[in-house]
Design an enzyme around this catalytic site. Structure first.
Site, mmCIF file in Angstrom:
data_model
loop_
_atom_site.group_PDB
_atom_site.id
_atom_site.type_symbol
_atom_site.label_atom_id
_atom_site.label_comp_id
_atom_site.label_asym_id
_atom_site.label_seq_id
_atom_site.Cartn_x
_atom_site.Cartn_y
_atom_site.Cartn_z
ATOM 1 N N GLU A 38 25.645 -11.240 -66.462
ATOM 2 C CA GLU A 38 24.998 -10.438 -67.508
ATOM 3 C C GLU A 38 26.061 -10.193 -68.614
ATOM 4 O OE1 GLU A 38 24.292 -6.543 -65.899
ATOM 5 O OE2 GLU A 38 22.744 -6.032 -67.369
ATOM 6 N N LYS A 109 15.453 -7.932 -69.748
ATOM 7 C CA LYS A 109 15.631 -7.107 -68.537
ATOM 8 C C LYS A 109 14.593 -5.982 -68.466
ATOM 9 C CE LYS A 109 19.381 -4.606 -66.120
ATOM 10 N NZ LYS A 109 20.814 -4.275 -66.215
ATOM 11 N N CYS A 142 20.563 -8.159 -63.146
ATOM 12 C CA CYS A 142 21.269 -7.085 -62.455
ATOM 13 C C CYS A 142 20.348 -6.057 -61.786
ATOM 14 C CB CYS A 142 22.280 -6.432 -63.399
ATOM 15 S SG CYS A 142 23.615 -5.638 -62.459
ATOM 16 N N VAL A 169 27.967 -2.536 -60.426
ATOM 17 C CA VAL A 169 28.998 -1.529 -60.168
ATOM 18 C C VAL A 169 28.709 -0.756 -58.871
ATOM 19 C CG1 VAL A 169 29.827 -1.215 -62.524
ATOM 20 C CG2 VAL A 169 27.865 0.096 -61.766
HETATM 21 C C1 ACM Z 1 23.393 -3.244 -64.023
HETATM 22 O O1 ACM Z 1 22.172 -3.369 -64.099
HETATM 23 N N1 ACM Z 1 24.191 -3.789 -64.928
HETATM 24 C C2 ACM Z 1 24.009 -2.529 -62.900
#
Ligand code: ACM
Length: 269
Positions: A38, A109, A142, A169
């Site tokens: 990402e 996203k 992510c 993270v």
């Molecule tokens: C994320 O969605 N970058 C943890």
């Protein structure tokens, strides 16, 4: 079919350096499909809308998408990579798909994580699957992984391979991903990043690496270390993902009973 990811630590705001690193990593590799993290060319921790505006690009006209399209053309492989996108008056956390004929498509996203909510609009494309020469490719980005509906939607749309650019993270995804693959009988390629970003006082982000490729049987085919920059490759068979039967009497898609869980399509108020 050879699929891979490149896990590395992008330098915030230094597109030239980050793109150079990717080009150098793939120079001598033989692949059919590559997944990059990402925000792989920009870094992750934006601290203002001005920064987002400065580093976001239009898709497909922008510099990074053009470069990826050219790389796909030259190398003859598919690439899925995450980048911040400027679209009309909005910014999206996006991922592009490019192939041997150039740009193919974009996904925005769906589930924004933490302070992404300050700067980006929630994705409006919905989940998408592209039928390519190397199989049916779906994309999630992510934090989308945290919502089982994401991968389920992609699997029901026919994805064989779920490409998953990430900047993880929290510690959970590397354990969860093989299960997501098992319950949907698909392959997944999580391309995470390494390193830290400390661009905001009191808010250090440490990225957990551990990028992985998991199989429809829930096996981890390759997993990267927490802190190493590596390009790892696994051989996969997309046809395996089309067999949803797990016993002679159970097909995990035919056996679904959506009428018993229709409430998952409504938001709890
Ligand atoms: C994320 O969605 N970058 C943890």
């Amino acid at each position: 079919m050879k699929t891979g990811f490149y896990q590395f630590a992008p330098v915030f705001g230094n597109k030239e350096e980050n793109l150079k690193k990717v080009l150098s990593a793939v120079k001598d590799v033989d692949l059919d499909l590559l997944v990059l993290p990402e925000f792989f060319a920009t870094g992750y921790q934006f601290v203002s809308k001005d920064e987002v505006a400065e580093l976001s690009e239009q898709i497909p006209e922008g510099y990074t998408t053009k470069l990826l399209s050219e790389l796909s053309r030259q190398k003859g492989f598919y690439i899925i990579a995450g980048l911040p996108e400027k679209y009309e008056d909005s910014f999206f956390n996006s991922a592009v798909l490019t192939g041997p004929d150039g740009f193919i498509g974009v996904y925005h996203k769906t589930h924004l994580f933490f302070e992404e909510k300050l700067f980006f609009s929630p994705g409006d494309t919905g989940f998408k699957v592209w039928d390519t020469e190397t199989g049916r490719i779906g994309i999630m980005i992510c934090f989308d992984w945290f919502f089982p509906e994401s991968m389920r939607a992609l699997a029901l749309m026919g994805a064989d391979i779920v490409a998953h650019p990430a900047n993880l993270v929290l510690p959970y995804c590397p354990q969860a991903m093989p299960v997501r693959c098992l319950e949907n009988r698909v392959y997944a390629i999580t391309a995470n990043r390494t390193g830290e970003e400390n661009r905001k006082k009191g808010q250090s982000l440490k990225f957990i690496g551990q990028s992985l490729i998991a199989s429809p049987e829930g096996k981890v085919l390759v997993r990267a270390p927490e802190d190493e920059e590596v390009l790892l490759i696994a051989d996969i068979e997309p046809e395996l993902a089309r067999n949803k039967s797990i016993t002679s009497l159970n097909n995990i898609f035919d056996d679904r009973r959506p009428e018993m869980y229709s409430n998952i399509t409504f938001k709890k108020s």
